[in-house]
Design a protein around this motif. Sequence first.
Motif, mmCIF file in Angstrom:
data_model
loop_
_atom_site.group_PDB
_atom_site.id
_atom_site.type_symbol
_atom_site.label_atom_id
_atom_site.label_comp_id
_atom_site.label_asym_id
_atom_site.label_seq_id
_atom_site.Cartn_x
_atom_site.Cartn_y
_atom_site.Cartn_z
ATOM 1 N N ARG A 3 -72.818 30.119 55.202
ATOM 2 C CA ARG A 3 -72.434 31.077 56.225
ATOM 3 C C ARG A 3 -70.909 31.115 56.288
ATOM 4 O O ARG A 3 -70.261 30.085 56.064
ATOM 5 C CB ARG A 3 -72.959 30.620 57.577
ATOM 6 C CG ARG A 3 -74.444 30.818 57.734
ATOM 7 C CD ARG A 3 -74.895 30.028 58.926
ATOM 8 N NE ARG A 3 -75.969 30.704 59.620
ATOM 9 C CZ ARG A 3 -76.597 30.189 60.653
ATOM 10 N NH1 ARG A 3 -76.252 29.010 61.111
ATOM 11 N NH2 ARG A 3 -77.549 30.840 61.256
ATOM 12 N N PRO A 4 -70.329 32.265 56.623
ATOM 13 C CA PRO A 4 -68.872 32.337 56.751
ATOM 14 C C PRO A 4 -68.350 31.273 57.697
ATOM 15 O O PRO A 4 -67.243 30.784 57.545
ATOM 16 C CB PRO A 4 -68.632 33.731 57.314
ATOM 17 C CG PRO A 4 -69.847 34.513 56.948
ATOM 18 C CD PRO A 4 -70.982 33.531 56.896
ATOM 19 N N ALA A 5 -69.181 30.902 58.670
ATOM 20 C CA ALA A 5 -68.723 29.948 59.671
ATOM 21 C C ALA A 5 -68.480 28.567 59.094
ATOM 22 O O ALA A 5 -67.900 27.709 59.730
ATOM 23 C CB ALA A 5 -69.736 29.853 60.786
ATOM 24 N N LEU A 8 -64.286 27.509 59.045
ATOM 25 C CA LEU A 8 -63.635 27.816 60.325
ATOM 26 C C LEU A 8 -62.161 28.111 60.074
ATOM 27 O O LEU A 8 -61.546 27.486 59.208
ATOM 28 C CB LEU A 8 -63.758 26.626 61.274
ATOM 29 C CG LEU A 8 -65.132 26.369 61.868
ATOM 30 C CD1 LEU A 8 -65.129 25.015 62.566
ATOM 31 C CD2 LEU A 8 -65.540 27.456 62.834
ATOM 32 N N PRO A 9 -61.589 29.072 60.810
ATOM 33 C CA PRO A 9 -60.171 29.368 60.581
ATOM 34 C C PRO A 9 -59.278 28.200 60.978
ATOM 35 O O PRO A 9 -59.613 27.428 61.888
ATOM 36 C CB PRO A 9 -59.918 30.584 61.478
ATOM 37 C CG PRO A 9 -61.028 30.606 62.464
ATOM 38 C CD PRO A 9 -62.194 29.907 61.850
ATOM 39 N N THR A 27 -63.954 27.091 69.442
ATOM 40 C CA THR A 27 -64.402 28.098 68.464
ATOM 41 C C THR A 27 -65.804 27.767 67.958
ATOM 42 O O THR A 27 -66.673 28.640 67.855
ATOM 43 C CB THR A 27 -63.398 28.179 67.289
ATOM 44 O OG1 THR A 27 -62.133 28.554 67.819
ATOM 45 C CG2 THR A 27 -63.823 29.196 66.250
ATOM 46 N N LEU A 31 -69.323 29.959 68.370
ATOM 47 C CA LEU A 31 -70.167 30.274 67.222
ATOM 48 C C LEU A 31 -71.601 29.768 67.434
ATOM 49 O O LEU A 31 -72.576 30.488 67.184
ATOM 50 C CB LEU A 31 -69.558 29.616 65.981
ATOM 51 C CG LEU A 31 -70.136 30.017 64.641
ATOM 52 C CD1 LEU A 31 -69.959 31.493 64.378
ATOM 53 C CD2 LEU A 31 -69.480 29.205 63.535
ATOM 54 N N GLN A 34 -73.440 31.992 69.878
ATOM 55 C CA GLN A 34 -73.874 33.246 69.269
ATOM 56 C C GLN A 34 -75.091 33.033 68.369
ATOM 57 O O GLN A 34 -76.051 33.805 68.406
ATOM 58 C CB GLN A 34 -72.718 33.845 68.463
ATOM 59 C CG GLN A 34 -73.088 35.140 67.775
ATOM 60 C CD GLN A 34 -71.912 35.786 67.084
ATOM 61 O OE1 GLN A 34 -70.943 36.136 67.725
ATOM 62 N NE2 GLN A 34 -71.981 35.951 65.779
ATOM 63 N N ARG A 35 -75.079 31.960 67.575
ATOM 64 C CA ARG A 35 -76.216 31.677 66.687
ATOM 65 C C ARG A 35 -77.485 31.414 67.485
ATOM 66 O O ARG A 35 -78.569 31.866 67.127
ATOM 67 C CB ARG A 35 -75.900 30.468 65.813
ATOM 68 C CG ARG A 35 -74.948 30.789 64.698
ATOM 69 C CD ARG A 35 -74.644 29.576 63.881
ATOM 70 N NE ARG A 35 -73.838 29.920 62.724
ATOM 71 C CZ ARG A 35 -73.312 29.021 61.892
ATOM 72 N NH1 ARG A 35 -73.505 27.740 62.100
ATOM 73 N NH2 ARG A 35 -72.594 29.415 60.880
#
Lengths: 63, 234
Positions: A3-5, A8-9, A27, A31, A34-35
């Motif tokens: 997953r893009p997650a 993490l940025p 952050t 996430l 939301q998941r």
Amino acid sequence: MPRPADQLPDPPASLDSERAAELTVHTKAALRRQRRELATSVDKAFKHIPWPLRGAVRRVLGA
Amino acid sequence: MSAATESRAEAAKLARLLGLDGPESLTYVHQVPASELRDYREAVTELLYDDDQALLQRTADAARLLPAHTLATMGEHALGPLICARLTGLLDPDRAVEISGHFPIDFLAQLSAELDPRRAVDVVTSMPGDRVLEIAVAMAAAGEHVAMGRFVAHLDEGTLAGCIEELTDEDLLRIAFVLEGKERLDEVFELVGLERTQRILDGAESMGLGEEALDLRDHLNARQRKQLRRRAGG
């Protein structure tokens, strides 16, 4: 596929490491929230689908 | 605008995105340059919108099979505002507007507060103006000024003027502070008008929004500032 997650940025470079870690915790929590909502709500949504359409919707969802 | 003020505005936006209780949750980032905070916020927005994209897309595809009123019921009672916001930009815009017509205003306000309008521009611009107005009032009542600041750039002048008329001076000042695309702030305040702008600036201290007022004044164009000075002098 990850997953893009999983990437993490990076927190702002000007933050010290303790604060950077704190921001990353926030952050990750956003996430996770939301998941969790997505996972539970799609299941919940099914009961609102009229019976004759449930099979077709399941096929599109791949569920 | 001072660097600290700019960072405070960015911190408020980041706090909203992360679902924190209020901007004070992130006071420790006020010393971080605004550009760094903006980059981080953009990266988190990407992260949240791209996560589970495949499942969201399949859900949007499945939505084509169902009538709008059924989808609205599912959206309100099962999916919730956050997931509906993530789905909005994946739906056909006309369909999304049709579904939104079945949502109560309070739910639409919650959904809009979670939405990045850049990912649903066609939906936002297709919404009837009177509906946008009702949503704006509900969002302001819920204190969602940060989220409202994201929408201003996407509203046509008539709708924007209607919103300005309905919102309070305090709402306008709070939204102006966190507006996305502040270079347009002078255009927005052309619609507000000189008299009301003056009133907003004069009343800011009593609302505890002195920094927001200074920031607004800094973003007005030279002609507007001159007119305000002349007004104050006369």
